[in-house]
Design a protein around this motif. Sequence first.
Motif, mmCIF file in Angstrom:
data_model
loop_
_atom_site.group_PDB
_atom_site.id
_atom_site.type_symbol
_atom_site.label_atom_id
_atom_site.label_comp_id
_atom_site.label_asym_id
_atom_site.label_seq_id
_atom_site.Cartn_x
_atom_site.Cartn_y
_atom_site.Cartn_z
ATOM 1 N N PRO A 35 0.595 -1.406 -0.035
ATOM 2 C CA PRO A 35 0.119 0.011 0.090
ATOM 3 C C PRO A 35 0.845 1.205 -0.002
ATOM 4 C CG PRO A 35 0.076 -0.989 2.313
ATOM 5 C CD PRO A 35 0.750 -1.737 1.078
ATOM 6 N N PHE A 36 2.054 1.082 -0.272
ATOM 7 C CA PHE A 36 3.052 2.431 -0.014
ATOM 8 C C PHE A 36 3.923 2.445 -1.318
ATOM 9 C CE2 PHE A 36 1.581 1.725 4.364
ATOM 10 C CZ PHE A 36 0.966 3.143 4.430
ATOM 11 N N ALA A 37 4.757 3.600 -1.549
ATOM 12 C CA ALA A 37 5.667 3.535 -2.695
ATOM 13 C C ALA A 37 6.828 2.576 -2.398
ATOM 14 C CB ALA A 37 6.221 5.059 -2.571
ATOM 15 N N GLY A 39 10.412 1.110 -2.598
ATOM 16 C CA GLY A 39 11.672 1.682 -1.951
ATOM 17 C C GLY A 39 11.633 2.105 -0.366
ATOM 18 N N GLY A 40 10.196 1.968 0.092
ATOM 19 C CA GLY A 40 9.962 2.158 1.482
ATOM 20 C C GLY A 40 9.905 0.878 2.270
ATOM 21 N N PRO A 41 9.606 0.870 3.628
ATOM 22 C CA PRO A 41 9.828 -0.171 4.407
ATOM 23 C C PRO A 41 8.645 -1.080 4.078
ATOM 24 C CG PRO A 41 8.815 1.767 5.649
ATOM 25 C CD PRO A 41 9.179 2.328 4.386
ATOM 26 N N SER A 42 7.522 -0.756 3.893
ATOM 27 C CA SER A 42 6.375 -2.050 3.564
ATOM 28 C C SER A 42 7.110 -2.848 2.113
ATOM 29 C CB SER A 42 5.245 -1.316 3.390
ATOM 30 O OG SER A 42 4.895 -0.676 4.332
ATOM 31 N N ASP A 43 7.446 -1.937 1.303
ATOM 32 C CA ASP A 43 7.863 -2.374 -0.030
ATOM 33 C C ASP A 43 9.120 -3.367 0.253
ATOM 34 O OD1 ASP A 43 7.907 -2.268 -2.983
ATOM 35 O OD2 ASP A 43 9.907 -1.802 -2.640
ATOM 36 N N ALA A 44 9.993 -2.908 1.070
ATOM 37 C CA ALA A 44 11.462 -3.785 1.254
ATOM 38 C C ALA A 44 10.982 -4.952 1.823
ATOM 39 C CB ALA A 44 12.218 -2.749 2.036
ATOM 40 N N GLY A 91 0.125 -5.261 4.786
ATOM 41 C CA GLY A 91 -0.332 -4.158 5.654
ATOM 42 C C GLY A 91 0.352 -4.162 6.769
ATOM 43 N N HIS A 92 -0.239 -2.988 7.503
ATOM 44 C CA HIS A 92 0.447 -3.073 8.858
ATOM 45 C C HIS A 92 -0.602 -2.240 9.894
ATOM 46 C CE1 HIS A 92 1.271 1.142 7.814
ATOM 47 N NE2 HIS A 92 2.610 1.258 7.489
ATOM 48 N N LEU A 93 -0.149 -2.006 11.013
ATOM 49 C CA LEU A 93 -1.028 -1.255 12.039
ATOM 50 C C LEU A 93 -1.634 -0.136 11.649
ATOM 51 C CD1 LEU A 93 -1.861 -0.723 15.120
ATOM 52 C CD2 LEU A 93 0.483 0.543 15.392
ATOM 53 N N THR A 155 5.068 12.424 6.571
ATOM 54 C CA THR A 155 4.485 11.115 6.827
ATOM 55 C C THR A 155 4.103 10.442 5.403
ATOM 56 O OG1 THR A 155 2.107 11.882 6.709
ATOM 57 C CG2 THR A 155 3.618 12.505 8.707
ATOM 58 N N ALA A 156 3.608 9.342 5.577
ATOM 59 C CA ALA A 156 2.954 8.423 4.288
ATOM 60 C C ALA A 156 1.417 8.789 4.351
ATOM 61 C CB ALA A 156 3.160 6.969 4.550
ATOM 62 N N GLY A 157 0.844 9.745 4.923
ATOM 63 C CA GLY A 157 -0.372 10.040 4.918
ATOM 64 C C GLY A 157 -1.098 9.752 6.372
ATOM 65 N N GLY A 159 -3.029 8.499 9.033
ATOM 66 C CA GLY A 159 -3.116 7.113 9.456
ATOM 67 C C GLY A 159 -2.065 6.063 9.128
ATOM 68 N N SER A 160 -0.806 6.731 8.466
ATOM 69 C CA SER A 160 0.344 5.895 8.174
ATOM 70 C C SER A 160 1.022 5.641 9.606
ATOM 71 C CB SER A 160 1.223 6.183 7.137
ATOM 72 O OG SER A 160 1.484 7.649 7.671
ATOM 73 N N GLY A 161 2.014 4.656 9.419
ATOM 74 C CA GLY A 161 2.601 4.570 10.857
ATOM 75 C C GLY A 161 3.461 5.748 11.325
ATOM 76 N N SER A 162 4.078 6.348 10.285
ATOM 77 C CA SER A 162 4.831 7.583 10.484
ATOM 78 C C SER A 162 3.789 8.765 10.915
ATOM 79 C CB SER A 162 5.541 8.305 9.234
ATOM 80 O OG SER A 162 4.690 7.957 8.333
ATOM 81 N N HIS A 163 2.567 8.765 10.629
ATOM 82 C CA HIS A 163 1.753 9.811 10.972
ATOM 83 C C HIS A 163 1.256 9.381 12.502
ATOM 84 C CE1 HIS A 163 -2.356 11.774 10.954
ATOM 85 N NE2 HIS A 163 -1.611 12.702 11.134
ATOM 86 N N ARG A 183 3.358 9.564 -0.767
ATOM 87 C CA ARG A 183 2.738 8.325 -0.807
ATOM 88 C C ARG A 183 3.481 7.166 -0.393
ATOM 89 N NH1 ARG A 183 -1.143 7.866 -4.857
ATOM 90 N NH2 ARG A 183 -2.095 10.076 -5.002
ATOM 91 N N GLY A 184 4.149 7.123 0.703
ATOM 92 C CA GLY A 184 5.099 6.424 1.212
ATOM 93 C C GLY A 184 6.306 7.260 2.113
ATOM 94 N N THR A 185 7.177 6.339 2.949
ATOM 95 C CA THR A 185 8.147 7.196 3.650
ATOM 96 C C THR A 185 9.374 7.025 2.756
ATOM 97 O OG1 THR A 185 8.210 5.095 5.082
ATOM 98 C CG2 THR A 185 7.302 7.236 5.987
ATOM 99 N N ALA A 186 9.530 6.333 1.642
ATOM 100 C CA ALA A 186 10.658 6.240 0.837
ATOM 101 C C ALA A 186 11.007 7.602 0.285
ATOM 102 C CB ALA A 186 10.631 5.251 -0.245
ATOM 103 N N PRO A 187 9.847 8.278 -0.498
ATOM 104 C CA PRO A 187 9.832 9.628 -0.961
ATOM 105 C C PRO A 187 9.926 10.727 0.361
ATOM 106 C CG PRO A 187 7.742 8.809 -1.419
ATOM 107 C CD PRO A 187 8.323 7.677 -0.831
ATOM 108 N N ASP A 202 9.876 7.656 12.032
ATOM 109 C CA ASP A 202 10.036 6.801 10.723
ATOM 110 C C ASP A 202 9.993 5.717 11.179
ATOM 111 O OD1 ASP A 202 10.102 5.805 8.073
ATOM 112 O OD2 ASP A 202 12.196 6.487 7.785
ATOM 113 N N GLN A 203 9.786 4.473 10.455
ATOM 114 C CA GLN A 203 9.869 2.922 10.739
ATOM 115 C C GLN A 203 11.579 2.914 10.839
ATOM 116 O OE1 GLN A 203 7.829 -0.074 8.936
ATOM 117 N NE2 GLN A 203 6.169 1.653 8.116
ATOM 118 N N ALA A 204 12.136 2.233 11.869
ATOM 119 C CA ALA A 204 13.492 2.019 11.734
ATOM 120 C C ALA A 204 14.113 1.371 10.740
ATOM 121 C CB ALA A 204 13.846 1.209 13.125
HETATM 122 C C1 MLT Z 1 5.814 2.657 3.903
HETATM 123 O O1 MLT Z 1 6.263 1.858 3.381
HETATM 124 O O2 MLT Z 1 6.113 4.063 3.348
HETATM 125 C C2 MLT Z 1 5.489 2.816 5.394
HETATM 126 O O3 MLT Z 1 5.058 1.662 5.762
HETATM 127 C C3 MLT Z 1 4.801 4.022 5.596
HETATM 128 C C4 MLT Z 1 4.149 4.508 6.812
HETATM 129 O O4 MLT Z 1 3.195 3.841 7.470
HETATM 130 O O5 MLT Z 1 4.770 5.324 7.730
#
Ligand code: MLT
Length: 324
Positions: A35-37, A39-44, A91-93, A155-157, A159-163, A183-187, A202-204
Amino acid sequence: MRILLGAAAAVVVIAGAINAAAQTYPSKPVTIIVPFAAGGPSDALARLLGDRMKNTLGQTFVIENVTGAAGSIAVSRAVRAPADGYTVSFGHLGTHVANGAIYSLPYDMLADLDPVVLLPSNPMVVVSKTALPAKTLKELLAWLKTNQATATAGTAGAGSGSHIAGVYLETLTGLRLQYVPYRGTAPALNDLVGGQIDIIVDQASNSMQQIRSGRIRAYAITDSKRLKAAPEIPTAEEAGLPGFHMTLWNGLWVPKGTPKDIVARLNAGATEAMADPAVAKRLNDLGLEVPARDQQTPQALGIWHKAEVDKWWPIIKKAGIKPE
Ligand code: MLT
């Protein structure tokens, strides 16, 4: 009577077809909707596990990044997909819990998805661009207080983790942050490195590499213990902000009604991936923690997911988070 027998025969035929599909599953590539861009943590995390799941299931796992509305567009797509095991929702929290308390969603995140497996979690880390004068968390909080009308948090929007982590920081400190949704914490991280925004909670796993290369500054981990992967970063307690604890967990789901055998195969692929020593090392380097083996069943994710909804929805609703 004839109608009843006909209906019973139809049920047997459909059940037989489902069993046959489960036995040959997967016979084509499986799509994981992230659900995110890219190169970010979810994608990785999805790519790391998907790549290894291929060994167990014998098919490629294709990652599709569907961004927007903090992941709810992606989850909506997964909910509407056929329940045949070829579409998996990562997905995540944030995406699978918080969004339900913030957005008016066209689906029920508990009732319209079946759980597959709980995935690794990681704490958040407070990071800033290196141009900020603050060198410690206390100095950062003082700087944010002085500059709160203009200081920006990526943030990634909503309700995202970073938000959620940013809102949590605001609640604990009384600060107000100016959020910049991506659109994600990568950008978002790219802009932090470039100096366009001031901080991210940010996610570690996302920030780790840039912290190590000195391109951003880390202040504190939202955990009660330091990360093995970055023992130099203090915990929030040590840095002077007790109680700032948050772990972002991840998971996989499939559309409601996906055959149990198929769910079991996907679960086996993911659990074997997490147990693979090469994958485990990579997860550890990123600061991600694998859930205990008894937490890796579909049932355990179902129970955990429901408990997290019950825990977080009142908190998020009280915080009054609105869609961006
Ligand atoms: C992401 O992959 O960009 C993150 O999981 C975003 C977030 O929830 O902060």
